[in-house]
Write a protein that holds these residues in place. Structure first.
Motif, PDB file in Angstrom:
ATOM      1  N   GLY A   1      15.833  -3.576   6.588  1.00  0.00           N
ATOM      2  CA  GLY A   1      15.467  -2.530   5.646  1.00  0.00           C
ATOM      3  C   GLY A   1      14.364  -1.606   6.140  1.00  0.00           C
ATOM      4  N   TYR A   2      13.732  -0.954   5.186  1.00  0.00           N
ATOM      5  CA  TYR A   2      12.715   0.046   5.529  1.00  0.00           C
ATOM      6  C   TYR A   2      11.545  -0.573   6.291  1.00  0.00           C
ATOM      7  N   LEU A   3      11.161  -1.793   5.920  1.00  0.00           N
ATOM      8  CA  LEU A   3      10.037  -2.427   6.614  1.00  0.00           C
ATOM      9  C   LEU A   3      10.358  -2.614   8.099  1.00  0.00           C
ATOM     10  N   ARG A   4      11.607  -2.969   8.391  1.00  0.00           N
ATOM     11  CA  ARG A   4      12.023  -3.113   9.793  1.00  0.00           C
ATOM     12  C   ARG A   4      11.890  -1.757  10.520  1.00  0.00           C
TER      13      ARG A   4
ATOM     14  N   PRO B   1       0.663 -12.421  19.355  1.00  0.00           N
ATOM     15  CA  PRO B   1       0.797 -11.485  18.229  1.00  0.00           C
ATOM     16  C   PRO B   1       0.898 -12.228  16.901  1.00  0.00           C
ATOM     17  N   PRO B   2       0.412 -11.599  15.812  1.00  0.00           N
ATOM     18  CA  PRO B   2       0.477 -12.281  14.514  1.00  0.00           C
ATOM     19  C   PRO B   2       1.920 -12.424  14.027  1.00  0.00           C
ATOM     20  N   THR B   3       2.128 -13.357  13.129  1.00  0.00           N
ATOM     21  CA  THR B   3       3.469 -13.566  12.557  1.00  0.00           C
ATOM     22  C   THR B   3       3.865 -12.325  11.772  1.00  0.00           C
ATOM     23  N   LEU B   4       5.150 -11.964  11.874  1.00  0.00           N
ATOM     24  CA  LEU B   4       5.618 -10.777  11.146  1.00  0.00           C
ATOM     25  C   LEU B   4       5.642 -11.061   9.650  1.00  0.00           C
TER      26      LEU B   4
ATOM     27  N   THR C   1       0.853  -1.189   0.000  1.00  0.00           N
ATOM     28  CA  THR C   1       0.000   0.000   0.000  1.00  0.00           C
ATOM     29  C   THR C   1       0.889   1.238   0.000  1.00  0.00           C
ATOM     30  N   SER C   2       0.447   2.276  -0.669  1.00  0.00           N
ATOM     31  CA  SER C   2       1.249   3.509  -0.747  1.00  0.00           C
ATOM     32  C   SER C   2       1.517   4.097   0.641  1.00  0.00           C
ATOM     33  N   MET C   3       0.597   3.814   1.586  1.00  0.00           N
ATOM     34  CA  MET C   3       0.748   4.414   2.914  1.00  0.00           C
ATOM     35  C   MET C   3       2.038   3.950   3.603  1.00  0.00           C
ATOM     36  N   LEU C   4       2.464   2.740   3.267  1.00  0.00           N
ATOM     37  CA  LEU C   4       3.702   2.231   3.856  1.00  0.00           C
ATOM     38  C   LEU C   4       4.881   3.147   3.492  1.00  0.00           C
TER      39      LEU C   4
ATOM     40  N   ASP D   1       3.073   8.433  11.790  1.00  0.00           N
ATOM     41  CA  ASP D   1       4.444   8.843  11.473  1.00  0.00           C
ATOM     42  C   ASP D   1       5.397   7.885  12.196  1.00  0.00           C
ATOM     43  N   LEU D   2       6.665   7.959  11.860  1.00  0.00           N
ATOM     44  CA  LEU D   2       7.656   7.211  12.634  1.00  0.00           C
ATOM     45  C   LEU D   2       8.034   8.076  13.829  1.00  0.00           C
ATOM     46  N   ASP D   3       8.072   7.471  15.012  1.00  0.00           N
ATOM     47  CA  ASP D   3       8.316   8.284  16.214  1.00  0.00           C
ATOM     48  C   ASP D   3       9.661   9.024  16.148  1.00  0.00           C
ATOM     49  N   VAL D   4      10.647   8.430  15.461  1.00  0.00           N
ATOM     50  CA  VAL D   4      11.972   9.074  15.419  1.00  0.00           C
ATOM     51  C   VAL D   4      12.007  10.311  14.516  1.00  0.00           C
ATOM     52  N   LEU D   5      10.950  10.515  13.744  1.00  0.00           N
ATOM     53  CA  LEU D   5      10.938  11.676  12.843  1.00  0.00           C
ATOM     54  C   LEU D   5      10.245  12.880  13.464  1.00  0.00           C
TER      55      LEU D   5
END
Ligand code: FES
Length: 576
Positions: A544-547, A534-537, A96-99, A561-565
């Motif tokens: 990478g970016y997904l991580r 929890p569901p399987t990752l 999805t583009s949102m990722l 958002d990403l908390d670090v940003l």
């Protein structure tokens, strides 16, 4: 005041060779290889973010816009320099583009910061591009101005006016119900997206464009001019010229994107019956300014803000009609009593001054505040034991009779499970049931896809069922319609109560009282919680970016958002 202004033009942010004189000499020398004169290289540099891509049909007019922006920059005495960034074409991105919105925000931010420019023109449009660019602009805080590609024009099929993508879904629903055959749906497919530009209903792109103009980051009239209209090129030229002026005055985003300006933008979101995605995006942009969005206040704002704009999916018209009706200024004029008119815009004038100077004429697309399209704002914020951190519903696009409803849960554990079983003739489902989809949130899917528009099971669609209560931790396209509860927080993948729902549980929805509850005893829920895993990752999540995304993405009510940003909160809250 921009914080990144050591030197001007090409002297800004020199490459580090340990000898600044040499660094500038080398930079100019290489720049001259592009045919620039010494005089050219003394001008203020205006960066132009180029988001043209073969994977983004909405942005196919970007090259023309860049030429017009460049003209404007040169009339203003600047040196226009375009640079590429990631482009996100909504239907081309998997999962999805949102990722990738945050990835585009990172790319845009770092390229603005790293390259020598005094101001930047951000050319966006397709759903995630404009929010990503605003997030970047907020973080860099260099003078910035938004320019969107503009909406598409409508198409026509057998005399029926069509537009992306409310009509995509409606016609696909007819196809699923057997009302259209293969030939007819193929013909429809050729008429839904017929020009350059963004989806021309009140989807995410249109909503974000209107909110950005209301926020003050775009020239007046910039949100609605169609992509292929000459006015779009004139706006682009003026945007380029204005970029030189804001560079000169060092008018930075933090002077424009204030809590009051965000209030104005949220007021517009509610009054246009705008996309629920825009709520997530503007929350992320505000977050980059250190401003927190109070969803309770937004809900109160919604109760006193009627829907004024008669556009699909809440109404019947399209963006080109809103443009002919005067665009955002017509909406703002009606909303004036509710707005912070003293907010400064990128023009250097206030929002109130811009409304005053806009022309007005008789039209029937924007209703008066006394006879609105719907009495309450488009989005309602729900809470309850199923959504302790809120969920939302676009009530303006819902079936009124379903806004208070109790039904039996029919649960889908994932997108794959949904795809596998929704059309199974043996699925135990009736029209009064509540369709539940989980593990489709920011971490769960991952990237929170637009899968909240759960299709009506084929066997019910065939009997004429057009809408049911549907519920998920996913998002929904702004162009979609139905009684659909979205953004359930916390999401199921992090153990939110949605993860505890079982087939056959009763779910109560009460939109007037803003409640969403699972009618299950607390002790039973606690037992289920102890057994939850929890569901399987997803595949590829180890690097990478997904991580990065999985480790840092926040929940929908925080903007995803990403908390670090995000910067440290300033303590400011919006809307107010
Ligand atoms: Fe680009 Fe809809 S696909 S705005």
């Amino acid at each position: 005041m921009a914080d990144n202004d050591k030197g001007k033009g090409l002297k800004r942010g020199l490459t580090n060779y340990g000898d600044t004189g040499f660094s500038l000499f080398l930079r100019k020398s290489f720049a001259k290889s592009m045919g620039y004169t010494e005089q050219d290289l003394e001008r203020p540099v205006i960066g132009i973010a180029n988001t043209a891509s073969g994977f983004n049909n909405c942005h196919r007019s970007v090259p023309d816009l860049i030429e017009a922006v460049k003209r404007g920059v040169m009339y203003g005495g600047g040196l226009p320099v375009e640079f590429p960034t990631i482009s996100l074409g909504e239907p081309y991105l998997n999962p999805t583009s949102m990722l990738f919105r945050n990835l585009m925000a990172i790319d845009t931010e770092e390229m603005i910061r790293a390259q020598p420019m005094d101001a930047v023109v951000l050319i966006g449009g397709c759903d995630k591009t404009l929010p990503a660019q605003l997030m970047a602009a907020a973080s860099v805080n260099l003078p910035a101005i938004s320019l969107v590609v503009g909406p598409m024009l409508t198409g026509s099929w057998r005399g029926e006016r069509l537009g992306a993508c409310t009509d995509c879904r409606r016609q696909w629903g007819r196809y699923r119900a057997g009302e259209l055959d293969d030939q007819q749906i193929a013909e429809v497919g050729s008429e839904l997206s017929t020009t350059a530009g963004t989806c021309m209903v009140m989807g995410t792109a249109s909503t974000m464009a209107l909110m950005t103009e209301a926020l003050g980051m775009m020239l007046p009239g910039g949100a609605t001019a169609p992509a292929v209209h000459a006015e779009r090129l004139r706006i682009a030229e003026c945007t380029g010229e204005r970029a030189v002026q804001i560079a000169d005055k060092r008018l930075s985003p933090d002077e424009i994107m204030t809590p009051h300006a965000f209030s104005n933008a949220f007021r517009v979101l509610l009054a246009v019956g705008g996309s629920t995605n825009s709520l997530i995006h503007m929350t992320a942009v505000a977050g980059r300014c250190g401003i927190k969005v109070d969803l309770g206040a937004l809900d109160r704002m919604g109760r006193e803000t009627p829907v004024l704009v008669d556009l699909k999916p809440s109404g019947t018209n399209y963006m080109e009609d809103l443009h002919k009706a005067g665009g955002l200024a017509t909406i703002l004029r009606e909303l004036s009593p509710f707005l912070h008119l003293d907010c400064k815009t990128v023009t250097g004038r206030t929002l109130g001054e811009e409304i005053e100077s806009a022309r007005t004429w008789s039209q029937d697309i924007v209703r008066s505040i006394k006879s609105p399209l719907k009495p309450e704002g488009g989005i309602a914020v729900l809470t309850g034991n199923l959504a302790p951190e809120t969920a939302i519903i676009k009530q303006s696009a819902a079936t009124p009779e379903l806004l208070v409803h109790e039904g039996r849960a029919v649960v889908f554990d994932s997108l794959e499970d949904l795809a596998e079983r929704i059309d199974d003739p043996d699925l135990d489902v009736g029209e009064d049931d509540v369709l539940v989809l989980r593990n489709a949130g920011p971490k769960g899917a991952p990237g929170m896809p637009e899968s909240g528009y759960i299709p009506i099971p084929k066997k019910l669609a065939a009997t004429g069922v057009k809408d049911m209560v549907r519920l998920s931790d996913a998002r929904m396209s702004g162009t979609a319609f139905g009684t659909i509860i979205l953004h359930v927080c916390p999401e199921a993948a992090v153990g939110g109560p949605l993860s505890l729902v079982q087939e056959g549980d009763r779910i109560q929805l009460d939109v007037p009282n803003r409640r969403l509850n699972l009618v299950v005893d607390d002790r039973i829920l606690e037992d289920r919680r102890s057994a939850w895993k929890p569901p399987t990752l997803p595949v590829g999540s180890e690097r990478g970016y997904l991580r990065l995304h999985l480790d840092h993405v926040e929940q929908a009510h925080q903007g995803c958002d990403l908390d670090v940003l995000k910067p440290r909160s300033s303590g400011a809250i919006t809307p107010e």
